[in-house]
Design a protein around this motif. Structure first.
Motif, PDB file in Angstrom:
ATOM      1  N   ALA A 204     -40.732 -48.701 -18.094  1.00 56.25           N
ATOM      2  CA  ALA A 204     -40.664 -48.858 -19.556  1.00 56.25           C
ATOM      3  C   ALA A 204     -41.408 -50.116 -20.004  1.00 56.25           C
ATOM      4  CB  ALA A 204     -39.198 -48.925 -19.993  1.00 56.25           C
ATOM      5  N   ILE A 205     -41.294 -51.181 -19.229  1.00 55.22           N
ATOM      6  CA  ILE A 205     -42.011 -52.424 -19.549  1.00 55.22           C
ATOM      7  C   ILE A 205     -43.517 -52.208 -19.454  1.00 55.22           C
ATOM      8  CG2 ILE A 205     -42.424 -54.803 -18.796  1.00 55.22           C
ATOM      9  CD1 ILE A 205     -39.448 -54.823 -17.867  1.00 55.22           C
ATOM     10  N   ILE A 206     -43.965 -51.480 -18.421  1.00 56.94           N
ATOM     11  CA  ILE A 206     -45.394 -51.180 -18.278  1.00 56.94           C
ATOM     12  C   ILE A 206     -45.903 -50.399 -19.486  1.00 56.94           C
ATOM     13  CG2 ILE A 206     -47.073 -49.846 -16.935  1.00 56.94           C
ATOM     14  CD1 ILE A 206     -45.353 -50.489 -14.436  1.00 56.94           C
ATOM     15  N   LEU A 207     -45.112 -49.445 -19.954  1.00 56.04           N
ATOM     16  CA  LEU A 207     -45.516 -48.629 -21.106  1.00 56.04           C
ATOM     17  C   LEU A 207     -45.736 -49.475 -22.357  1.00 56.04           C
ATOM     18  CD1 LEU A 207     -43.353 -45.364 -21.035  1.00 56.04           C
ATOM     19  CD2 LEU A 207     -45.838 -45.535 -20.928  1.00 56.04           C
ATOM     20  N   LEU A 208     -44.885 -50.475 -22.556  1.00 59.16           N
ATOM     21  CA  LEU A 208     -44.932 -51.272 -23.775  1.00 59.16           C
ATOM     22  C   LEU A 208     -45.828 -52.502 -23.664  1.00 59.16           C
ATOM     23  CD1 LEU A 208     -41.140 -51.182 -24.759  1.00 59.16           C
ATOM     24  CD2 LEU A 208     -42.996 -49.837 -25.753  1.00 59.16           C
ATOM     25  N   THR A 211     -50.678 -56.699 -22.124  1.00 59.10           N
ATOM     26  CA  THR A 211     -51.563 -57.555 -21.334  1.00 59.10           C
ATOM     27  C   THR A 211     -51.749 -56.966 -19.936  1.00 59.10           C
ATOM     28  OG1 THR A 211     -49.779 -58.947 -20.457  1.00 59.10           O
ATOM     29  CG2 THR A 211     -50.713 -59.563 -22.584  1.00 59.10           C
ATOM     30  N   THR A 212     -52.946 -57.130 -19.406  1.00 64.48           N
ATOM     31  CA  THR A 212     -53.265 -56.606 -18.073  1.00 64.48           C
ATOM     32  C   THR A 212     -52.440 -57.294 -16.991  1.00 64.48           C
ATOM     33  OG1 THR A 212     -55.528 -56.164 -18.816  1.00 64.48           O
ATOM     34  CG2 THR A 212     -55.139 -56.184 -16.441  1.00 64.48           C
ATOM     35  N   ALA A 213     -52.248 -58.602 -17.143  1.00 64.64           N
ATOM     36  CA  ALA A 213     -51.501 -59.366 -16.139  1.00 64.64           C
ATOM     37  C   ALA A 213     -50.069 -58.859 -16.024  1.00 64.64           C
ATOM     38  CB  ALA A 213     -51.513 -60.851 -16.498  1.00 64.64           C
ATOM     39  N   GLU A 214     -49.458 -58.583 -17.171  1.00 57.56           N
ATOM     40  CA  GLU A 214     -48.078 -58.102 -17.159  1.00 57.56           C
ATOM     41  C   GLU A 214     -47.992 -56.693 -16.582  1.00 57.56           C
ATOM     42  OE1 GLU A 214     -44.180 -58.539 -19.990  1.00 57.56           O
ATOM     43  OE2 GLU A 214     -46.118 -58.209 -20.973  1.00 57.56           O
ATOM     44  N   LYS A 215     -48.944 -55.846 -16.930  1.00 56.64           N
ATOM     45  CA  LYS A 215     -48.975 -54.489 -16.384  1.00 56.64           C
ATOM     46  C   LYS A 215     -49.137 -54.526 -14.868  1.00 56.64           C
ATOM     47  CE  LYS A 215     -50.803 -52.271 -20.551  1.00 56.64           C
ATOM     48  NZ  LYS A 215     -51.974 -51.619 -21.169  1.00 56.64           N
ATOM     49  N   HIS A 216     -50.010 -55.413 -14.382  1.00 59.31           N
ATOM     50  CA  HIS A 216     -50.228 -55.532 -12.941  1.00 59.31           C
ATOM     51  C   HIS A 216     -48.981 -56.039 -12.240  1.00 59.31           C
ATOM     52  CE1 HIS A 216     -54.926 -55.540 -12.625  1.00 59.31           C
ATOM     53  NE2 HIS A 216     -54.435 -54.463 -13.218  1.00 59.31           N
ATOM     54  N   PRO A 275     -46.672 -41.397  -8.743  1.00 61.71           N
ATOM     55  CA  PRO A 275     -46.773 -42.689  -9.443  1.00 61.71           C
ATOM     56  C   PRO A 275     -47.124 -43.840  -8.502  1.00 61.71           C
ATOM     57  CG  PRO A 275     -44.819 -41.527 -10.143  1.00 61.71           C
ATOM     58  CD  PRO A 275     -45.378 -40.756  -8.981  1.00 61.71           C
ATOM     59  N   ALA A 276     -46.568 -43.824  -7.274  1.00 64.03           N
ATOM     60  CA  ALA A 276     -46.870 -44.889  -6.315  1.00 64.03           C
ATOM     61  C   ALA A 276     -48.360 -44.892  -5.966  1.00 64.03           C
ATOM     62  CB  ALA A 276     -46.026 -44.709  -5.052  1.00 64.03           C
ATOM     63  N   ILE A 277     -48.924 -43.713  -5.751  1.00 65.04           N
ATOM     64  CA  ILE A 277     -50.357 -43.615  -5.430  1.00 65.04           C
ATOM     65  C   ILE A 277     -51.201 -44.097  -6.608  1.00 65.04           C
ATOM     66  CG2 ILE A 277     -52.238 -42.005  -4.945  1.00 65.04           C
ATOM     67  CD1 ILE A 277     -50.193 -40.305  -3.377  1.00 65.04           C
ATOM     68  N   LEU A 278     -50.844 -43.663  -7.816  1.00 65.09           N
ATOM     69  CA  LEU A 278     -51.602 -44.064  -9.011  1.00 65.09           C
ATOM     70  C   LEU A 278     -51.507 -45.571  -9.253  1.00 65.09           C
ATOM     71  CD1 LEU A 278     -50.685 -41.145 -11.468  1.00 65.09           C
ATOM     72  CD2 LEU A 278     -52.860 -41.515 -10.289  1.00 65.09           C
ATOM     73  N   GLU A 279     -50.316 -46.134  -9.070  1.00 66.19           N
ATOM     74  CA  GLU A 279     -50.149 -47.576  -9.259  1.00 66.19           C
ATOM     75  C   GLU A 279     -50.913 -48.362  -8.197  1.00 66.19           C
ATOM     76  OE1 GLU A 279     -45.929 -48.062  -9.322  1.00 66.19           O
ATOM     77  OE2 GLU A 279     -45.763 -47.627 -11.471  1.00 66.19           O
ATOM     78  N   LEU A 280     -50.945 -47.853  -6.973  1.00 66.01           N
ATOM     79  CA  LEU A 280     -51.703 -48.509  -5.906  1.00 66.01           C
ATOM     80  C   LEU A 280     -53.202 -48.470  -6.203  1.00 66.01           C
ATOM     81  CD1 LEU A 280     -51.630 -49.873  -3.120  1.00 66.01           C
ATOM     82  CD2 LEU A 280     -51.754 -47.591  -2.094  1.00 66.01           C
ATOM     83  N   ILE A 281     -53.675 -47.313  -6.672  1.00 64.82           N
ATOM     84  CA  ILE A 281     -55.101 -47.182  -7.035  1.00 64.82           C
ATOM     85  C   ILE A 281     -55.448 -48.149  -8.160  1.00 64.82           C
ATOM     86  CG2 ILE A 281     -56.792 -45.639  -8.091  1.00 64.82           C
ATOM     87  CD1 ILE A 281     -55.424 -43.320  -6.611  1.00 64.82           C
ATOM     88  N   GLU A 282     -54.549 -48.269  -9.141  1.00 61.02           N
ATOM     89  CA  GLU A 282     -54.788 -49.162 -10.278  1.00 61.02           C
ATOM     90  C   GLU A 282     -54.791 -50.622  -9.837  1.00 61.02           C
ATOM     91  OE1 GLU A 282     -54.141 -51.515 -13.852  1.00 61.02           O
ATOM     92  OE2 GLU A 282     -52.660 -51.286 -12.259  1.00 61.02           O
ATOM     93  N   LEU A 283     -53.906 -50.979  -8.907  1.00 57.98           N
ATOM     94  CA  LEU A 283     -53.840 -52.353  -8.411  1.00 57.98           C
ATOM     95  C   LEU A 283     -55.067 -52.712  -7.574  1.00 57.98           C
ATOM     96  CD1 LEU A 283     -50.055 -52.563  -7.430  1.00 57.98           C
ATOM     97  CD2 LEU A 283     -51.181 -53.738  -9.326  1.00 57.98           C
ATOM     98  N   VAL A 288     -56.857 -46.588 -14.086  1.00 57.71           N
ATOM     99  CA  VAL A 288     -55.867 -45.515 -14.159  1.00 57.71           C
ATOM    100  C   VAL A 288     -55.051 -45.709 -15.434  1.00 57.71           C
ATOM    101  CG1 VAL A 288     -53.822 -44.487 -13.099  1.00 57.71           C
ATOM    102  CG2 VAL A 288     -55.697 -45.295 -11.660  1.00 57.71           C
ATOM    103  N   PRO A 289     -54.906 -44.676 -16.271  1.00 53.99           N
ATOM    104  CA  PRO A 289     -54.066 -44.818 -17.472  1.00 53.99           C
ATOM    105  C   PRO A 289     -52.617 -45.115 -17.068  1.00 53.99           C
ATOM    106  CG  PRO A 289     -55.397 -42.824 -17.576  1.00 53.99           C
ATOM    107  CD  PRO A 289     -55.506 -43.343 -16.182  1.00 53.99           C
ATOM    108  N   VAL A 290     -52.133 -46.320 -17.364  1.00 51.02           N
ATOM    109  CA  VAL A 290     -50.801 -46.727 -16.895  1.00 51.02           C
ATOM    110  C   VAL A 290     -49.685 -45.870 -17.473  1.00 51.02           C
ATOM    111  CG1 VAL A 290     -51.443 -49.110 -16.435  1.00 51.02           C
ATOM    112  CG2 VAL A 290     -50.693 -48.467 -18.734  1.00 51.02           C
TER     113      VAL A 290
END
Length: 319
Positions: A204-208, A211-216, A275-283, A288-290
């Motif tokens: 939920a925090i990632i959705l809202l 900032t990129t730093a917070e999403k990461h 989601p784990a794969i997508l988050e790993l790819i994004e990191l 990747v659209p968060v």
């Protein structure tokens, strides 16, 4: 009043061979309670760590969800109660051995604290509302109250950290306390529901977040939580494989029964692994659209509670 006479311990309506007492309001309540606990835990933790300015969504903005989620969850819980006007009697005593007693008292404390936490950031979260309505200007006592909450915010944070952990664990222990239901009767459900709640809170925090730093940061946190959640699920299934015949039969509902598609398809694969794969790819650095992994985690957390509540009620001890 309707009177029923039972001449046997078997084939009792709504109890044996399966429970028929908990439906969608309970699953919804467990999800919303875990979500609120996860969001408030991160808000309090990062405030105590002095990261308020670095992660404003976690500490301020996302916390608006918590009182709404808790209020809706309590409404769903009240709706499910048969004797609604007697619910207040939970607060006439405290039984240390009762998960429901723990849950009732923790909710009584956390729910108002969630409102107070949000109000302590009222001027920062809702500046447009304040400029338009001038509530703090018109009602001086509200401004005084906000200043009081700001001054004591650290104490609220120190209280919220353990209380939200208890709330998250309680949502699982509430089920595991039913010893007569083999699928629920394991010690993994408490930690599993806690980790799942923290994961949905991070999502939920990632959705809202803006900032990129917070999403990461919360992408990393959510990735770790997903790995832990998968490990707990594997541990739960392995424990049931090594259990008695009734536990093996109960587990079949998840691995080779009517809930297999929902559990492995929507919870394990779509709600955790993807989601784990997508988050790993994004990191790693790829775009990747968060919103996609975050929504999948939230959806998986909701379906997980529906599956566990519904499947657990179908299991029973026969041996």
């Amino acid at each position: 009043m309707q009177e029923e006479l039972f001449t046997s311990g078997r084939n009792i309506p709504h109890i044996d061979p399966s429970l028929q007492i908990w439906h969608w309001p309970i699953s919804t309540y467990l999800f919303l309670g875990g979500l609120a606990a996860g969001i408030l835990f991160f808000a309090a933790l990062f405030y105590v760590l002095g990261k308020e300015k670095q992660y404003p969504t976690a500490v301020k903005l996302a916390t608006v969800i918590s009182p709404i989620a808790l209020s809706l969850g309590l409404i769903a819980l009240l709706y499910d109660l048969t004797h609604k006007f007697y619910a207040w009697q939970l607060y006439t005593t405290f039984r240390i051995e009762s998960p429901m007693s723990w849950g009732a008292w923790v909710l009584l404390i956390v729910t108002p604290l969630s409102f107070l936490w949000v109000f302590s950031y009222y001027s920062e979260i809702f500046p447009k509302w304040e400029n338009k309505l001038q509530l703090l200007t018109k009602f001086k006592f509200l401004k005084t109250f906000e200043l009081f909450l700001i001054k004591n915010r650290k104490y609220m944070a120190y209280a919220l950290i353990p209380l939200t952990l208890v709330l998250g664990v309680y949502t699982g222990i509430l089920l595991s306390a039913f010893n007569a239901r083999p699928l629920w009767n394991n010690a993994i459900l408490g930690p599993l529901f806690l980790v799942s709640g923290l994961s949905t809170g991070a999502a939920a925090i990632i959705l809202l977040s803006k900032t990129t730093a917070e999403k990461h940061m919360f992408g990393k946190i959510d990735l770790v939580l997903i790995i832990v959640e998968l490990a707990l699920i594997v541990h739960m299934l392995m424990g049931m494989y090594a259990g008695s015949q009734v536990q093996l039969e109960a587990m079949q509902l998840l691995v080779n029964g009517e809930f297999t598609l929902m559990f492995f398809g929507f919870v394990v694969i779509l709600g955790l692994i993807v989601p784990a794969i997508l988050e790993l790819i994004e990191l790693i650095g790829y775009k990747v659209p968060v919103i996609v992994p975050a929504l999948l985690v939230l959806l998986g957390g909701l379906i997980f509670r529906f599956v566990m509540v519904e499947a657990g009620q179908l299991t029973r001890f026969l041996y």
